[in-house]
Enzyme design. Sequence first.
Site, PDB file in Angstrom:
ATOM      1  N   CYS A  39       0.843  -1.190   0.000  1.00  0.00           N
ATOM      2  CA  CYS A  39       0.000   0.000   0.000  1.00  0.00           C
ATOM      3  C   CYS A  39       0.880   1.241   0.000  1.00  0.00           C
ATOM      4  O   CYS A  39       1.809   1.355   0.802  1.00  0.00           O
ATOM      5  CB  CYS A  39      -0.901  -0.011   1.233  1.00  0.00           C
ATOM      6  SG  CYS A  39      -1.873   1.490   1.425  1.00  0.00           S
ATOM      7  N   CYS A  89       0.420   3.175   3.608  1.00  0.00           N
ATOM      8  CA  CYS A  89       0.936   2.697   4.897  1.00  0.00           C
ATOM      9  C   CYS A  89       1.995   1.620   4.809  1.00  0.00           C
ATOM     10  O   CYS A  89       2.579   1.248   5.822  1.00  0.00           O
ATOM     11  CB  CYS A  89      -0.217   2.197   5.764  1.00  0.00           C
ATOM     12  SG  CYS A  89      -0.983   0.670   5.162  1.00  0.00           S
ATOM     13  N   CYS A 109      -7.348  -0.380   1.288  1.00  0.00           N
ATOM     14  CA  CYS A 109      -6.459  -0.973   2.282  1.00  0.00           C
ATOM     15  C   CYS A 109      -7.184  -0.998   3.632  1.00  0.00           C
ATOM     16  O   CYS A 109      -7.702   0.018   4.081  1.00  0.00           O
ATOM     17  CB  CYS A 109      -5.175  -0.150   2.384  1.00  0.00           C
ATOM     18  SG  CYS A 109      -4.062  -0.697   3.702  1.00  0.00           S
ATOM     19  N   CYS A 158      -5.265   1.472   6.332  1.00  0.00           N
ATOM     20  CA  CYS A 158      -5.258   2.941   6.284  1.00  0.00           C
ATOM     21  C   CYS A 158      -6.348   3.541   5.397  1.00  0.00           C
ATOM     22  O   CYS A 158      -6.400   4.750   5.218  1.00  0.00           O
ATOM     23  CB  CYS A 158      -3.887   3.457   5.843  1.00  0.00           C
ATOM     24  SG  CYS A 158      -3.528   3.195   4.096  1.00  0.00           S
ATOM     25  N   CYS A 183      -8.545  -4.933  -9.859  1.00  0.00           N
ATOM     26  CA  CYS A 183      -8.061  -3.944 -10.818  1.00  0.00           C
ATOM     27  C   CYS A 183      -7.585  -2.741  -9.992  1.00  0.00           C
ATOM     28  O   CYS A 183      -8.392  -1.990  -9.459  1.00  0.00           O
ATOM     29  CB  CYS A 183      -9.207  -3.584 -11.746  1.00  0.00           C
ATOM     30  SG  CYS A 183      -8.748  -2.623 -13.174  1.00  0.00           S
TER      31      CYS A 183
END
Length: 131
Positions: free
Chosen positions: A48, A51, A97, A100, A120
């Site tokens: 991510c 984070c 995510c 976060c 995607c």
Amino acid sequence: MSDKITKTDEEWRSQLSREEYVVCREQGTERAFTGRYWDEKKSGTYHCNGCGEALFASDTKYDSGSGWPSFYQPINEASVEENRDTSHAMVRVEVHCAKCDTHLGHVFEDGPEPTGLRYCINSLSLKLEED
């Protein structure tokens, strides 16, 4: 998921580029075939951009022809969360995510086996850590 990360809008803006902020925090999207990872072939783990949480492994990435990095499953089911998205006169499933709330992209039920799913994902939401 434990250890949920929360930041102020100002903190996110200082951490992310303008383009990353639009995608990650405002649920924007990059244009197809323009992101740094849509055609990436290197082995590694996609994290991510907000984070650093490990989200997708390169061995689950495939060419969906969509112009965005596509994966058939996350590393850990608990690392991504889903929301119903009715923007742009469509009904889709948005993924973000779990740690976060960074907007990642959307998941569709037209992917390959073994899951039949196509995550995607925007390149701007990811950082590749090569093996």
